[in-house]
Design a protein around this motif. Structure first.
Motif: not given
Length: 489
Positions: A48-66
């Motif tokens: 299974a593929r994890l969300p891209s860094v940018r997608q995950c950051a947007a979904q979770q309200g986090l910074s890409p570095s996190t």
């Protein structure tokens, strides 16, 4: 968005710890643990593929570095692997072989094709049955809601077989090898109504229909044999056959039946030993086999020497006149499989198979080697429910309720922007969402919903915009509201 400690249960992540800026652990550690929990529970299965860094950051309200830090933690734990220019993928947890500490290399000549591997999340649907993503009705479930199957006659039947000497007779010694004689006689009478002439000695009871399918596979096949399966099809069957070392040959399933040209080509090139089919109310499409297609499949079976396993799991909610290959064939090159978990009592685990006379003893040997016998008490109670007409009336009520639910669910799905790939029928709908449903599935889990993405129903994993829905559990407008919001991201 991330969840705060005082968020309501409906808003909180149902299957993983909530993210909190005030927690002792960093947000990166919390996010990594969320994904790690899903990987351990196989809600994110190997490949299974994890969300891209940018997608995950947007979904979770986090910074890409996190997010990068969280993914680095997963890499360090060996739970995911990075593929250049493609992203992060869940690693296959290969069991160790021999005495060495490292992972064993694949055996020489081992099949490496994705088509021969288990599907992405076959186990997730099963685990979801025991550990739902939330308290709401789950759209991806493969069964009726428990409250639909509540009855009083089942308890009465159990009391009947556990009163007085009946309890000792049915529990203090092993039951009949073939299964309870009374149940097999009752089943033989029911099969006559379907047009399938089979005596009690051709019927073997099993621990559910899946066990019946397993007995057939273990008896007729050996590792490396080719098995034709319908695609889209039942994810668990793909995984089960692959785990046994079979080579899976997917046959496209259309409204009238399997693609006969593909089957003919497989027969010429691979000499398959078995074809597994859901003739009536096919899962996930709801299609039912046409007489013409059934006749042609049976001609191919006779010509090329393979057997057909007909899984009639949904026969209780189907018209009795529906085309069944076992009926047309008279159990010459067919084996009929069914059960009662879907319609009556999931935890009773009572199923059965009906076989050609020449195969009964070999199939019985496999049953005895795997389970000895099956529970006579529950089989005898079930026989009573069938004899008294209680199961028939119960099934009629379920069918009526399902017809109403289907109408409501179809309207809600269409209003949410979905369209049906196949005519809605039976328990399941096969819908096109217009978005990648495997990626959507992870976002829906955050909201407490387990959906069944289309990739699960194909032998080879590939992105899909399709989704299987359960008509009984998708009547809730709240689900479709969440679906529409997340699908628009």
């Amino acid at each position: 968005m991330f969840n705060t400690p005082d968020a309501s249960p409906g808003d909180a992540l149902a299957s993983a710890p909530a993210l909190s800026r005030t927690a002792a652990q960093t947000l990166a550690v919390q996010l990594a643990e969320r994904f790690a929990a899903r990987i351990r529970d196989r809600l994110l299965a190997p490949g299974a593929r994890l969300p891209s860094v940018r997608q995950c950051a947007a979904q979770q309200g986090l910074s890409p570095s996190t997010v990068v830090a969280a993914y680095d933690l997963l890499l360090a734990q060996g739970l995911v692997q990075a593929q250049r220019y493609r992203g992060f993928f869940v690693r296959e947890r290969t069991p160790l072989r021999g005495t060495g500490a490292g992972r064993a290399a694949p055996a020489p000549g081992a099949e490496s094709s994705d088509r021969m591997a288990a599907p992405v999340n076959a186990a997730a649907l099963i685990r979801g049955m025991f550990h739902p993503a939330g308290s709401r009705p789950q759209p991806g479930m493969g069964a009726f809601p428990p409250d639909w199957m509540v009855s009083t006659f089942m308890q009465a039947a159990v009391r009947r077989v556990t009163t007085g000497p009946a309890l000792a007779d049915n529990s203090l010694r092993y039951g009949e090898p073939l299964g309870d004689g009374q149940l097999r006689r009752v089943l033989a009478d029911r099969l006559q109504v379907l047009g399938l002439p089979a005596g009690p000695q051709q019927i073997i009871t099993t621990v559910g229909a899946t066990h019946a399918l397993d007995i057939v596979s273990r008896t007729l096949l050996k590792p490396g044999d080719c098995v034709m399966v319908e695609e889209p099809g039942w994810a668990v069957e793909f995984a089960r056959l692959a785990a046994m070392g079979m080579r899976i040959l997917p046959v496209p399933r259309g409204p009238a039946g399997p693609d006969l040209a593909v089957m003919a080509r497989y027969c010429e090139e691979h000499a398959p030993k078995l074809f597994v089919s859901v003739s009536v109310l096919h899962n996930p499409t709801g299609y039912s086999l046409s007489p013409a297609s059934a006749h042609r499949v049976l001609q191919l079976a006779q010509q090329h020497g393979f057997y057909v396993v007909e899984d009639d799991t949904y026969g209780h909610i189907a018209p009795e006149h529906a085309t069944r290959m076992s009926v047309l064939d008279g159990l010459q090159r067919t084996i009929y499989v069914s059960g009662f978990a879907k319609i009556l009592a999931p935890n009773w685990r009572v199923g059965y198979l009906v076989a050609p006379p020449d195969w009964v003893e070999r199939l019985l040997d496999t049953k005895l080697l795997t389970t000895l016998t099956t529970p006579s008490l529950l089989e005898r109670a079930l026989a009573h429910c069938i004899e008294q007409g209680q199961l028939r009336r119960h099934a009629e009520r379920i069918r009526s309720r399902l017809d109403e639910a289907r109408g409501r669910s179809v309207k809600l799905a269409q209003a949410a922007g979905c369209h049906f790939v196949s005519e809605p029928a039976g328990l399941f709908g096969w819908v096109d969402t217009g978005v990648d449903t495997e990626a959507l599935a992870q976002r829906m889990l955050d909201e407490g919903y387990l959906i069944a993405p289309g990739s699960l129903f194909h032998a080879a994993r590939a992105p899909s915009t399709l989704m299987r829905i359960n008509f009984a559990t998708t009547q809730d407008a709240a689900f479709w509201k969440v679906f529409k919001r997340l699908a628009a991201r």
